[in-house]
Write a protein that holds these residues in place. Structure first.
Motif, mmCIF file in Angstrom:
data_model
loop_
_atom_site.group_PDB
_atom_site.id
_atom_site.type_symbol
_atom_site.label_atom_id
_atom_site.label_comp_id
_atom_site.label_asym_id
_atom_site.label_seq_id
_atom_site.Cartn_x
_atom_site.Cartn_y
_atom_site.Cartn_z
ATOM 1 N N ILE A 92 1.865 -6.077 1.631
ATOM 2 C CA ILE A 92 2.463 -6.703 3.011
ATOM 3 C C ILE A 92 3.911 -6.547 3.404
ATOM 4 N N TYR A 93 3.964 -6.159 4.562
ATOM 5 C CA TYR A 93 5.344 -5.634 5.098
ATOM 6 C C TYR A 93 5.573 -6.383 6.465
ATOM 7 N N GLY A 94 6.818 -6.417 7.000
ATOM 8 C CA GLY A 94 7.239 -7.134 8.399
ATOM 9 C C GLY A 94 8.528 -7.494 8.315
ATOM 10 N N LEU A 140 10.502 -5.545 0.191
ATOM 11 C CA LEU A 140 11.697 -4.720 1.099
ATOM 12 C C LEU A 140 12.736 -4.955 0.477
ATOM 13 N N PRO A 141 13.413 -6.347 0.250
ATOM 14 C CA PRO A 141 14.786 -6.275 -0.128
ATOM 15 C C PRO A 141 15.028 -5.621 -1.551
ATOM 16 N N ARG A 142 14.079 -5.447 -2.244
ATOM 17 C CA ARG A 142 13.994 -4.769 -3.444
ATOM 18 C C ARG A 142 14.301 -3.334 -3.423
ATOM 19 N N ILE A 143 13.509 -2.831 -2.662
ATOM 20 C CA ILE A 143 13.616 -1.461 -2.223
ATOM 21 C C ILE A 143 14.751 -1.023 -1.477
ATOM 22 N N VAL A 144 15.441 -2.056 -0.516
ATOM 23 C CA VAL A 144 16.733 -1.619 0.273
ATOM 24 C C VAL A 144 17.727 -1.791 -0.808
ATOM 25 N N GLY A 145 17.785 -2.878 -1.686
ATOM 26 C CA GLY A 145 18.650 -2.902 -2.916
ATOM 27 C C GLY A 145 18.875 -1.620 -3.656
ATOM 28 N N TYR A 146 17.687 -1.104 -4.134
ATOM 29 C CA TYR A 146 17.804 0.145 -4.724
ATOM 30 C C TYR A 146 18.164 1.237 -4.068
ATOM 31 N N VAL A 200 11.481 -3.550 10.973
ATOM 32 C CA VAL A 200 12.033 -3.891 9.691
ATOM 33 C C VAL A 200 13.340 -3.134 9.538
ATOM 34 N N VAL A 201 13.550 -2.066 10.202
ATOM 35 C CA VAL A 201 15.006 -1.592 9.945
ATOM 36 C C VAL A 201 15.973 -1.979 10.864
ATOM 37 N N ARG A 202 15.461 -2.685 12.118
ATOM 38 C CA ARG A 202 16.400 -3.423 12.993
ATOM 39 C C ARG A 202 16.632 -4.690 12.214
ATOM 40 N N PHE A 250 7.938 4.517 3.371
ATOM 41 C CA PHE A 250 9.230 3.954 3.517
ATOM 42 C C PHE A 250 10.337 4.954 3.877
ATOM 43 N N ARG A 251 9.664 5.978 4.102
ATOM 44 C CA ARG A 251 10.822 7.128 4.537
ATOM 45 C C ARG A 251 11.661 6.674 5.727
ATOM 46 N N PRO A 252 10.889 6.069 6.984
ATOM 47 C CA PRO A 252 11.435 5.401 8.068
ATOM 48 C C PRO A 252 12.804 4.385 7.894
ATOM 49 N N LEU A 253 12.252 3.554 6.618
ATOM 50 C CA LEU A 253 13.207 2.745 6.402
ATOM 51 C C LEU A 253 14.536 3.108 5.750
#
Length: 386
Positions: free
Chosen positions: A184-186, A193-199, A342-344, A262-265
């Motif tokens: 799930i994403y959004g 998503l926060p875990r990915i962004v944290g990495y 998601v980026v925004r 996840f590249r666009p993120l």
């Protein structure tokens, strides 16, 4: 979901990201909503949405919360990712015993409809699946690489087996179905998503792995909301109980390489996308070692593993499914979304690259990561040859 305008819907795990989104959608259609969860809602609730704090492991609390409900959306689960996957006792208690409590409470309270949120993992354990459908058998329980997937299989089996069970006080029978969503994403998703962004922000996301042609699937939260509403409607007599006793794969219907998704993120937050690619087998072995270390030191230091074995399989091995059954029987038609929103969302909360690390620094970090992985691989060779 036309029937929702007169229904009372109980949502277990209703204060989580997806549960709250589902509640809001049903509420706008006129449904009465009861949120059942161990945690209080983070967002402010409309006055007519009822929150009941309780533990799905406690039968009396589940039954009490279910009073007056017409339909139950059973979302509550534990152990999906990260270090949660390593807490076998709690996973068992929530996913298996909790589901038994929900089923028994439905029978005792005369609740005629139950939609269970399952997972792709009930049929997937690291093997390649291309355009699979609901005729696939459950993965044998002993082949699941994690306890979450094993217990979700047991829970789904119990839910579908309970379909047709007579309700107390001559209130008819229980109609149940299961949805098997992709990742799930959004905007605002709080688990992955926060875990990915944290990495990414900590400079840990320096490599990808697996075949670049491997494909997986995701589902936008609003598509998943739509699928749940349609499944609940398809349990009614007006829809000839079409979804009764059935399971459905649910996704956006667009297989994609996990890392390319996840590249666009990553790039949208101003970070370079990794160029180093490692084999799945090596990353899986490192994940295995990490789990063993966690088993030893977890009681003292419950650290977050970089990846678990199941996460390696789910992100690096091809598995995607046909939604022909969901389209035909539920009328499910996913809308197209991307990661722009998601980026925004992350940027609005202060995320994004605030500095440029030196090329030399990046090279040093890449070298250290590679060296560590190679060292682990070489240390394993004597065991292979023995």
């Amino acid at each position: 979901m036309t029937r929702a305008r007169t229904d009372t819907c109980l949502i277990t795990g209703g204060c989580g990201y997806f549960g709250y989104r589902l509640a809001c959608s049903l509420h706008t259609q006129g449904a009465k909503i009861i949120l059942f969860d161990t945690i209080s809602p983070k967002q402010e609730l409309p006055e007519d949405i009822v929150f009941v704090q309780g533990d799905i492991r406690e039968y009396a609390q589940v039954e009490k919360a279910m009073a007056g409900a017409d339909c139950v959306f059973h979302l509550a689960s534990y152990g999906m990712s990260g270090r949660e996957q390593l807490n076998r006792h709690l996973i068992e208690a929530v996913n298996v015993q909790g589901t038994r409590n929900v089923l028994q409470a439905c029978i005792e309270r005369g609740v005629s409809r139950l939609v269970y949120t399952s997972t792709y993992n009930v049929v997937f354990g690291g093997q390649v699946i291309e355009n699979g459908d609901e005729s696939l058998p459950y993965l044998p329980l002993h082949l699941h690489p994690d306890h979450y997937s094993r217990t979700k299989s047991l829970a789904e089996m119990a839910v579908l087996k309970a379909n047709g069970t007579a309700l107390k006080e001559g209130a008819g029978v229980l109609r149940s179905c299961a949805l098997r969503p992709a990742g799930i994403y959004g905007p605002g998703e709080q688990r992955h998503l926060p875990r990915i962004v944290g990495y990414v922000e900590k400079g840990i996301f320096r490599f990808v792995y697996g075949d670049p042609k491997s494909l997986v699937e995701f589902v936008h939260v609003d598509n998943l909301v739509s699928a749940h509403e349609l499944a609940a409607e398809a349990l009614t007599s007006e829809k000839q109980h079409r979804s009764s006793g059935q399971a459905y794969f649910i996704s956006d219907g667009r297989p994609v390489n996990n890392f390319e998704f996840f590249r666009p993120l990553v790039e949208g937050l101003g970070y370079p996308f990794p160029k180093l690619r490692l084999p799945v087998s090596l990353v899986y072995f490192v994940a295995f070692l990490t789990e063993m270390i966690h088993l030893l030191v977890g009681p003292v230091y419950n650290f977050q593993p970089l990846l678990t074995r199941t996460e390696v399989y789910k992100t690096g091995v091809t598995h995607y499914f046909s939604m022909a059954k969901a389209r035909e029987e539920l009328g499910y038609e996913p809308r197209e979304y991307n990661l722009d929103e998601v980026v925004r969302w992350f940027r609005s909360r202060g995320h994004g690259k605030k500095y440029q690390s030196s090329v030399f620094g990046r090279l040093i970090l890449d070298f250290l990561v590679c060296a560590a992985l190679v060292a682990v691989a070489l240390s394993f060779l004597p065991f292979v040859g023995s």
